[in-house]
Design a protein around this motif. Structure first.
Motif, mmCIF file in Angstrom:
data_model
loop_
_atom_site.group_PDB
_atom_site.id
_atom_site.type_symbol
_atom_site.label_atom_id
_atom_site.label_comp_id
_atom_site.label_asym_id
_atom_site.label_seq_id
_atom_site.Cartn_x
_atom_site.Cartn_y
_atom_site.Cartn_z
ATOM 1 N N PHE A 44 38.236 -22.084 23.449
ATOM 2 C CA PHE A 44 38.174 -22.453 22.035
ATOM 3 C C PHE A 44 37.141 -23.576 21.879
ATOM 4 N N GLY A 53 39.395 -18.841 11.161
ATOM 5 C CA GLY A 53 40.078 -18.950 12.449
ATOM 6 C C GLY A 53 39.260 -19.734 13.453
ATOM 7 N N PHE A 56 35.795 -18.782 19.771
ATOM 8 C CA PHE A 56 36.018 -18.782 21.219
ATOM 9 C C PHE A 56 34.786 -18.190 21.894
ATOM 10 N N TYR A 92 34.431 -27.951 30.216
ATOM 11 C CA TYR A 92 35.746 -28.534 30.511
ATOM 12 C C TYR A 92 36.873 -27.548 30.186
ATOM 13 N N ARG A 93 36.793 -26.950 29.016
ATOM 14 C CA ARG A 93 37.881 -26.055 28.612
ATOM 15 C C ARG A 93 37.830 -24.724 29.357
ATOM 16 N N VAL A 415 34.917 -28.923 17.729
ATOM 17 C CA VAL A 415 36.019 -29.889 17.768
ATOM 18 C C VAL A 415 36.045 -30.533 19.144
ATOM 19 N N PRO A 418 40.484 -36.088 20.931
ATOM 20 C CA PRO A 418 40.343 -37.527 21.198
ATOM 21 C C PRO A 418 40.267 -37.860 22.681
ATOM 22 N N TRP A 419 41.085 -37.208 23.487
ATOM 23 C CA TRP A 419 41.100 -37.551 24.911
ATOM 24 C C TRP A 419 39.884 -36.985 25.655
ATOM 25 N N GLU A 420 39.148 -36.090 25.018
ATOM 26 C CA GLU A 420 37.965 -35.534 25.677
ATOM 27 C C GLU A 420 36.748 -36.451 25.543
ATOM 28 N N LEU A 423 35.243 -38.076 28.542
ATOM 29 C CA LEU A 423 34.495 -37.210 29.442
ATOM 30 C C LEU A 423 33.182 -36.743 28.832
#
Lengths: 433, 442
Positions: A44, A53, A56, A92-93, A415, A418-420, A423
């Motif tokens: 995503f 929606g 991806f 990362y994702r 998007v 916040p925690w990304e 990195l």
């Protein structure tokens, strides 16, 4: 209330301006241009502004599903609009979804190390005179898997690219290329599994008689012909690539299991010539090590790719790699700033510009972030954007991007969680975080 | 012509090769949540759901076998309700073979309106239960306590038996109970095991309760005094309530006056660096009045900054689930940790404190002890590190010959055995093996 004239209404039909409609219906009004959604495959990345929606994406998946002709992607846009963060969130994702894929990042500015450390990847910090070395002729596990002629061709390609860059040429003449070819063949036949640049230098310094025979020439004539090559390789070993590519590879990487690798070139940023050479050498080393391995998908990312694309020899080398890599499951991502900036670094219309543009125009996945107005015309002409899409690029906000995936388009509101940010942030040096 | 595009679901959960969409359905009674499973792919044409179930939240969790965290549930409820074709069926189960396959993992991407991108692990972390009791593969979560009419309140809970989400429900309990009361855990367990009519349970639930219910109830039962060996007890504070210092009873002693005393071994001694870690026979002698049986988690020694040897669980890392802290780094205002995964074949990773959950801390009496242990393990100093012990902390700076340990700065003194200050005086007895335990008294 006073009476209102209806004349004004009569003059204006109730209509929407051209190219404006509700997003839910755009896909119907423009079939083939605006996809309802690209479906759910891959990581995503953000909201799909046109189709609704989520958006991806995964490069290997898009290729497997036939959405694109080749597993190659370019991500470009003006500075400070989020292209680096977008690339990092994609990587990362994706790691959770494609745990067996090997990803390598060529990182000229040293901005990927934190992400690499979080993912458990090896981080190689190459610097002039340093103690981490890679041998561009090292073929690692591929040595056992690939055909001898393929391996030799790969080594010759790397050597020719390095010599061309070192001598400020776009291409090597056939005679010099043939000397490199026969020299590397001799070195390999002599029982050196992975010859090094110093090995090549020694051989060129004192060419054996058999090399002259192989080249259908005399030792005296060979001594003259090999001189420019010897000088170039000697310069590489003694200066440009000293402490970087001048011995066997010092990195003990488990190519069968290692999840990824960051090649941090930031220590070379002030030595532009060395940086270009190391970019080519490292790309060659990575490609060689992954050569012939079909059991894992591979992804190579070149950040700040304009540094590579401004040099014809590297560009041609990358183009060859892209063409060959597909059969080994290798995908590629180039991240670069605005394309017009790239064009300004080369003579417009020159071979270098044409090849760089060729590389970009044949790329199946093109992601555009904000572009400045003066860049729009070139994009429109060269990269097949519609006039609406090209105009739209001016108004894209940070972290908004136009994705062209094969024949499909999507405008994505990217998007970053916040925690990304820890990195993905490329402003550590500025913000002190 | 294309039909009207399907509206985006309130909640989207990406699992391996498929995705869940959660909707809200109209219902006269309690809110109904509809969960639909779709295969992933790049196809743009409408895709049929491969599985669909509609039920109230707790029944849905029992059926699917995974948690719908509170924020996710509220996102579903906040979305416009859809009309469903039929009323939800009686309790049923997502096919057992598929429960594991399609269950979200900590790394599963989740999309929720207003929350943007998150992972399932991150949402679970942000919606942590009020309390968790665990014993092996059995677990009870106290999710929430909600005030009810009169003197009642409702507790929401989840029960895992043999690592499977077996029951989730609401049950009224006395208003006097709070989440820290062990009695609340016992009442919840009793409701889950014996309080529900068999007709409301699926075959899977009935089978799990039959197989594990008695074990569970036995393990949480209040022990009779004198407490048998192995009983877990908490030390009582000045206010008469249990503290979070837990010990295990090793022996019962009756003195000449008939008063009961217990020999106990601190549970915190299990963590690395504790002076009693290698002395399982050492004990403290405490009055029965200072102890009360407990179901709370063992003392963990977790400090705001973790040190070498601390155990952590990652929130949503794709390869490392649990691991051990190797190094601690100070970056901006958040510590970062170099973590060795339990699977030693994996590389170490460096993660921010906001990407991990501490499981247990470490207990280094001094910086010297910590450095000596690390050196023995081949963990050398690196620039930027922070070393923390029970008594102080120090940073590692760059030096001409390499990293250099800076001066130690003191931390407030704490009990050298219990790790925190307890109001009652106590001392450690040497182990029965005769090994001396050198501990500086507080």
């Amino acid at each position: 209330m006073g009476r209102r004239s209806t004349a004004g209404f009569a003059r204006h039909r109730l209509t929407l301006p051209r190219d404006l409609a509700t997003t839910a219906h755009l896909c119907v009004l423009y079939p083939g241009r605006i996809g309802a959604r690209l479906g759910v495959a891959g990581a995503f990345l953000g909201g799909n502004r046109l189709g609704g929606g989520g958006f991806f994406f995964d490069l290997h998946e898009a290729y497997r599903e036939g959405l694109v002709q080749g597993p190659n992607m370019v991500l470009c846009g003006a500075g400070a609009y989020g292209k680096s963060a977008i690339a990092k969130t994609l990587v990362y994702r994706s790691t959770a979804l494609t745990p067996t894929r090997f990803t390598a990042v060529l990182d000229p500015k040293g901005e990927w190390a934190r992400l690499g450390e979080a993912l458990g990847w090896a981080v190689l910090r190459l610097r002039h005179g340093g103690d981490v070395r890679v041998n561009p002729f090292d073929l690692g596990p591929a040595r056992a898997a690939a055909a001898d002629e393929d391996l030799l061709a790969h080594r010759v390609g790397v050597a020719a690219a390095l010599v061309a860059i070192a001598t400020n040429r776009t291409n090597l003449p056939a005679g010099e290329r043939r000397i490199l070819h026969e020299s590397l063949r001799l070195l390999t036949a002599a029982g050196t599994p992975d010859p090094t640049l110093p090995d090549l230098r020694r051989l060129l310094a004192e060419p054996p008689a058999s090399l002259a025979d192989d080249l259908n020439t005399t030792p005296d004539e060979l001594a003259d012909r090999r001189r420019p090559l010897l000088d170039a390789v000697a310069l590489l070993v003694e200066d440009d690539l000293r402490g970087i590519c001048d011995t066997a590879t010092s990195v003990d990487l488990d190519w069968a299991r290692a999840p990824g690798l960051i090649v941090d070139l930031s220590a070379l940023l002030s030595r532009r010539r060395t940086l270009r050479l190391v970019l080519a050498a490292a790309a060659g080393w990575l490609q060689g090590a992954m050569y012939g391995s079909r059991d894992r998908h591979k992804l190579t990312i070149v950040d700040e790719a304009w540094m590579a694309l401004e040099d014809l020899a590297i560009t041609r080398f990358l183009q060859d790699q892209w063409r060959l890599g597909r059969q080994w499951g290798a995908a590629n991502i180039l991240i670069t700033h605005a394309l017009s900036d790239l064009r300004s670094q080369v003579d417009d219309g020159s071979a270098a510009a044409k090849i760089a543009e060729g590389l970009l125009t044949t790329t199946s996945v093109r992601v555009f972030l904000h572009q400045n107005p003066e860049q729009i015309r070139g994009l429109l002409a060269d990269l097949g954007l519609t006039s609406t899409e090209a105009t739209l690029l001016r108004s894209l906000q940070p972290f908004q991007a136009l994705w062209k995936v094969g024949t499909q388009s999507a405008i994505v509101d990217h998007v970053v969680a916040p925690w990304e940010w820890d990195l993905c942030d490329t402003d550590h040096a500025m913000t002190g975080s | 012509m294309s039909s009207t595009p399907k509206p985006s679901p309130p909640v989207f959960i990406h699992v391996d090769g498929a995705y869940w969409e959660l909707h809200h359905a109209r219902s006269a009674a309690s809110p109904i949540v509809v969960a639909e499973l779709y295969p992933t792919g790049t196809r743009t044409e409408p895709v049929e759901a491969t599985y669909r179930v509609a039920a109230p939240r707790w029944r849905l969790e029992e059926s699917l076998g995974f948690v719908i965290p509170e924020s996710m549930y509220q996102a579903v409820l906040a979305a416009p309700a859809q009309t469903i074709d039929a009323a939800p069926a009686a309790a049923n189960d997502f096919p057992s073979a598929d429960r594991d396959r399609w269950r979200p993992t900590r790394t599963s991407p989740v999309l929720m309106p207003g929350a943007g991108f998150a992972t399932y692990g991150r949402i679970l972390h942000d919606n942590a239960p009020l309390r968790t009791w665990e014993d092996g593969s059995h677990r009870i979560e106290i999710v929430s306590l909600t005030a009810g009419p009169a003197a009642a309140q409702a507790v929401s809970y989840r029960l895992w038996l043999d690592s499977d989400l077996t029951a989730a429900d609401n049950v009224p309990v006395s208003q006097e109970l709070d989440a820290e009361d062990d009695e609340l855990v016992r009442q919840v367990a009793a409701h889950a095991i014996t309080g529900r009519a068999p007709s409301t349970l699926t075959a899977r639930q009935q089978s799990a309760v039959a197989a594990h219910g008695k074990d569970l109830l036995r393990s949480i039962a209040l022990p009779a005094s004198p407490y048998p060996q192995g009983t877990r007890v908490a030390l009582v504070g000045k206010d008469g309530r249990p503290t979070d210092i837990t010990v295990t009873v090793t022996d019962t002693i009756t003195d000449a006056n008939g008063a009961t005393w217990y020999a106990v071994h601190p549970e915190i001694s299990r963590i690395p660096g504790h002076p009693l870690r290698e002395h399982p026979d050492a004990f403290l002698i405490l009055s029965a009045d200072d102890l009360v049986p407990t179901l709370q988690a063992p003392s963990s020694g977790i400090e705001p900054i973790l040190s070498y040897g601390s155990r952590v669980r990652t929130i949503d890392h794709h390869t490392v689930t649990t691991g051990t802290v190797v190094r601690t780094f100070a970056r901006a205002d958040v510590p970062w940790y170099e973590i060795q995964a339990d699977d030693l074949a994996e590389s170490t990773v460096r993660l921010s404190a906001q990407d991990i959950e501490p499981i247990s801390g470490s207990f280094w009496p001094s910086i010297d002890d910590l450095v000596a242990t690390r050196t023995e393990a081949g963990i050398h100093l690196q620039e930027g590190e922070v070393l923390v012990s029970l008594s102080g902390f120090a940073t590692v700076d760059a030096g001409p010959q390499g990293p250099v340990l800076g001066p130690e700065r003191e931390l407030p003194p704490r009990d050298p055995v219990l790790g925190q200050v307890w109001s009652h005086s106590h001392r450690v007895e040497p182990s029965s093996a005769g090994t001396e335990v050198e501990i500086e008294p507080l």
